[in-house]
Design a protein around this motif. Sequence first.
Motif, PDB file in Angstrom:
ATOM      1  N   VAL A 286     -26.917  17.555  -8.600  1.00  0.00           N
ATOM      2  CA  VAL A 286     -26.348  16.621  -9.081  1.00  0.00           C
ATOM      3  C   VAL A 286     -27.171  15.534 -10.146  1.00  0.00           C
ATOM      4  O   VAL A 286     -28.323  15.383  -9.992  1.00  0.00           O
ATOM      5  N   PHE A 287     -26.371  15.114 -11.031  1.00  0.00           N
ATOM      6  CA  PHE A 287     -26.825  14.124 -11.871  1.00  0.00           C
ATOM      7  C   PHE A 287     -25.961  12.683 -11.686  1.00  0.00           C
ATOM      8  O   PHE A 287     -24.875  12.570 -11.226  1.00  0.00           O
ATOM      9  N   GLU A 288     -26.991  11.685 -12.128  1.00  0.00           N
ATOM     10  CA  GLU A 288     -26.270  10.305 -11.823  1.00  0.00           C
ATOM     11  C   GLU A 288     -25.641   9.829 -13.300  1.00  0.00           C
ATOM     12  O   GLU A 288     -26.457   9.775 -14.407  1.00  0.00           O
ATOM     13  N   VAL A 289     -24.245   9.553 -13.367  1.00  0.00           N
ATOM     14  CA  VAL A 289     -23.694   9.311 -14.637  1.00  0.00           C
ATOM     15  C   VAL A 289     -23.949   7.707 -15.027  1.00  0.00           C
ATOM     16  O   VAL A 289     -23.760   6.849 -14.128  1.00  0.00           O
ATOM     17  N   GLN A 290     -24.540   7.530 -16.262  1.00  0.00           N
ATOM     18  CA  GLN A 290     -24.746   6.220 -16.499  1.00  0.00           C
ATOM     19  C   GLN A 290     -23.180   5.589 -16.997  1.00  0.00           C
ATOM     20  O   GLN A 290     -22.357   6.414 -17.606  1.00  0.00           O
ATOM     21  N   PRO A 291     -23.137   4.129 -17.185  1.00  0.00           N
ATOM     22  CA  PRO A 291     -21.884   3.645 -17.939  1.00  0.00           C
ATOM     23  C   PRO A 291     -21.698   4.102 -19.072  1.00  0.00           C
ATOM     24  O   PRO A 291     -20.319   4.284 -19.404  1.00  0.00           O
ATOM     25  N   ASP A 292     -22.520   4.464 -19.953  1.00  0.00           N
ATOM     26  CA  ASP A 292     -22.351   5.099 -21.360  1.00  0.00           C
ATOM     27  C   ASP A 292     -21.833   6.609 -21.247  1.00  0.00           C
ATOM     28  O   ASP A 292     -21.752   7.348 -22.423  1.00  0.00           O
ATOM     29  N   GLY A 293     -21.969   7.141 -20.045  1.00  0.00           N
ATOM     30  CA  GLY A 293     -21.600   8.662 -20.265  1.00  0.00           C
ATOM     31  C   GLY A 293     -22.720   9.464 -20.028  1.00  0.00           C
ATOM     32  O   GLY A 293     -22.707  10.597 -19.741  1.00  0.00           O
ATOM     33  N   GLN A 294     -24.165   8.947 -20.393  1.00  0.00           N
ATOM     34  CA  GLN A 294     -25.245   9.819 -20.271  1.00  0.00           C
ATOM     35  C   GLN A 294     -25.475  10.291 -18.763  1.00  0.00           C
ATOM     36  O   GLN A 294     -24.885   9.475 -17.627  1.00  0.00           O
ATOM     37  N   ALA A 295     -25.985  11.310 -18.371  1.00  0.00           N
ATOM     38  CA  ALA A 295     -26.196  11.975 -17.123  1.00  0.00           C
ATOM     39  C   ALA A 295     -27.697  12.154 -16.706  1.00  0.00           C
ATOM     40  O   ALA A 295     -28.168  12.784 -17.672  1.00  0.00           O
ATOM     41  N   MET A 296     -28.200  11.386 -15.728  1.00  0.00           N
ATOM     42  CA  MET A 296     -29.586  11.372 -15.520  1.00  0.00           C
ATOM     43  C   MET A 296     -29.981  12.081 -14.083  1.00  0.00           C
ATOM     44  O   MET A 296     -29.205  12.006 -13.307  1.00  0.00           O
TER      45      MET A 296
END
Length: 381
Positions: A286-296
């Motif tokens: 699972v990745f955490e999606v940032q507001p700009d669409g990046q995934a961390m």
Amino acid sequence: MMKRASGWMFSLALACGGGSGETTTDTGTGTDPTGTGTDATSTDATGTTVGTDTTEASTSIAPTSTSDPTSTTDATTTSTTTDASTEPATDGTTTTTTGAVDPPMSLDDIVDGELELISDGHQFTEGPIWSPEGFLLFSDIPANTIFRWAEGEQAAPFINPSGNSNGLAFDLEGRLLAAEHGGRRLSRRVVGEANAETVAGEFEGNSLNSPNDIAVRSDGTIYFTDPPYGIQPNQQELDFQGVFRVDPQGQLSLIADDFDRPNGIALSPDETRLYVADTNGEHVRVFEVQPDGQAMGGEVFIDLQSDLPGNPDGMAVDSFGDLFVSGGGGVRVVTPAGQLLGTIEVPEQVTNCKFGDPDGKALFITAQARVYRIRLKVAGA
């Protein structure tokens, strides 16, 4: 309203031995559906609409869903309140159905019908996607064809050649996205038109491996996986198997390069999580999606090792955020907290699944030569 426990992880570790046996080409579990590794090409694929029918069976199979015996859910708290609603049936009449109001606590709160065989006689099916126009599209990878199925009709070839497409999706404008093994690209076409354009075909000057599955965010961001299943080892130009992002402006960027065989991909309903199945790892990350669409991030969300046929492959998400993961004897249902509720059993090895039907309360399941449907009490996200 009943609430499920959250904020904790539940990992199921069954006996190992259901590994993929994967060599170099794809099914998501280790066999090459094309039988040839498919040709590599960077040119646009064309498609034509044809009308040859395939064999269709309208067979209902006795309910095959089973609850997970290792689940920690208390049997005394598995009931859920449902509401009754009147919905149009496929024959034009109306029927009263129930819909889940509370998050499902068990498979009994999810499954609402029997497994139904809707199409048979294919070579290797993948990538089901429901169109708002009221029909299902799915790929037959080695047949180099996208098929169309609608209620009361037989599945028929819709796009051929398809670039040996695997996963399918619609973008915000309703255009069809396809992860092409043969074309080694992510393509896009207006539904019904022959020509497709390339959305992404190379990264830093090297050809992609063989794009596999697709998820689309509400702002137009496209996420896709790129394992080497559709190519031979000597065709691979990238030295990794990645997960990629195409932003709304069309810019391609890499999310992760540390997967063994990235496969199915799905977004949570609120689009804050990106789930990616690693078939050989037998888990979902699972990745955490940032507001700009990046995934961390990218930590393991749930371990789904199993000695039953199939490893984690294509996925779907319901409106409560439950993850439906193909593999391990059927379709595994996992809560947002990482609790395995059980398995919707399927007699063949499952490759992918997606929600559909006019009300969104059916799960369409591709399983090698066949396509199934099962009605649910929950709707897709």
